[in-house]
Design a protein around this motif. Sequence first.
Motif, short mmCIF file in Angstrom:
data_model
loop_
_atom_site.label_atom_id
_atom_site.label_comp_id
_atom_site.label_asym_id
_atom_site.label_seq_id
_atom_site.Cartn_x
_atom_site.Cartn_y
_atom_site.Cartn_z
N LEU A 191 34.41 -5.64 2.25
CA LEU A 191 33.86 -6.98 2.47
C LEU A 191 33.71 -7.73 1.16
O LEU A 191 34.11 -8.89 1.04
CB LEU A 191 32.52 -6.90 3.20
N ILE A 192 33.17 -7.08 0.16
CA ILE A 192 32.99 -7.72 -1.14
C ILE A 192 34.33 -8.13 -1.74
O ILE A 192 34.50 -9.24 -2.24
CB ILE A 192 32.22 -6.79 -2.11
N THR A 193 35.31 -7.23 -1.66
CA THR A 193 36.63 -7.50 -2.21
C THR A 193 37.29 -8.70 -1.53
O THR A 193 37.81 -9.61 -2.19
CB THR A 193 37.54 -6.26 -2.09
N ALA B 3 38.79 -14.44 -1.34
CA ALA B 3 38.75 -15.70 -0.60
C ALA B 3 38.12 -16.80 -1.44
O ALA B 3 38.62 -17.93 -1.49
CB ALA B 3 37.99 -15.53 0.72
N VAL B 4 37.04 -16.49 -2.12
CA VAL B 4 36.37 -17.48 -2.99
C VAL B 4 37.32 -17.90 -4.11
O VAL B 4 37.42 -19.09 -4.43
CB VAL B 4 35.04 -16.93 -3.53
N SER B 5 38.04 -16.95 -4.66
CA SER B 5 39.01 -17.28 -5.71
C SER B 5 40.12 -18.18 -5.16
O SER B 5 40.51 -19.16 -5.81
CB SER B 5 39.61 -16.00 -6.28
N VAL C 236 32.55 -21.45 -2.26
CA VAL C 236 32.03 -20.38 -1.39
C VAL C 236 31.94 -20.84 0.06
O VAL C 236 32.30 -20.11 0.98
CB VAL C 236 30.65 -19.89 -1.89
N ALA C 237 31.51 -22.07 0.27
CA ALA C 237 31.37 -22.58 1.64
C ALA C 237 32.72 -22.64 2.35
O ALA C 237 32.85 -22.25 3.50
CB ALA C 237 30.72 -23.96 1.63
N ALA C 238 33.75 -23.11 1.65
CA ALA C 238 35.08 -23.20 2.25
C ALA C 238 35.63 -21.81 2.55
O ALA C 238 36.24 -21.58 3.59
CB ALA C 238 36.03 -23.95 1.34
N ALA C 239 35.39 -20.88 1.65
CA ALA C 239 35.89 -19.52 1.85
C ALA C 239 35.17 -18.83 3.01
O ALA C 239 35.81 -18.22 3.86
CB ALA C 239 35.71 -18.70 0.57
N ALA C 240 33.86 -18.95 3.05
CA ALA C 240 33.07 -18.25 4.08
C ALA C 240 33.16 -18.94 5.44
O ALA C 240 33.52 -18.32 6.43
CB ALA C 240 31.62 -18.14 3.63
N ALA C 241 32.81 -20.19 5.47
CA ALA C 241 32.76 -20.90 6.75
C ALA C 241 34.15 -21.28 7.24
O ALA C 241 34.44 -21.22 8.43
CB ALA C 241 31.88 -22.14 6.63
N GLY C 242 35.00 -21.66 6.32
CA GLY C 242 36.33 -22.11 6.70
C GLY C 242 37.28 -20.98 7.01
O GLY C 242 37.68 -20.76 8.14
#
Length: 69
Positions: free
Chosen positions: A21-23, A28-30, A36-42
């Motif tokens: 999950l961390i990886t 995704a954030v990179s 972070v919002a785009a990576a997580a929510a999107g």
Amino acid sequence: MARRAKVGRLNTLESDRLIALITVCEEAVSLFENDVAAAAAGWMSSPVRGLGSKRPIDMLGTRMERKRS
């Protein structure tokens, strides 16, 4: 995680899933240029065509699913 916090350690499977999950979250954030919002929510929470219309977060369940993607 809350149950294991009381014990103070994770078992091997839980550790493996947490590392995966961390990886994936870091990648995704990179990919989304530290948004972070785009990576997580999107991306993590939305169906992705390249993953057979599955959500990336749902594909972290087993090692086989992670290796296919």
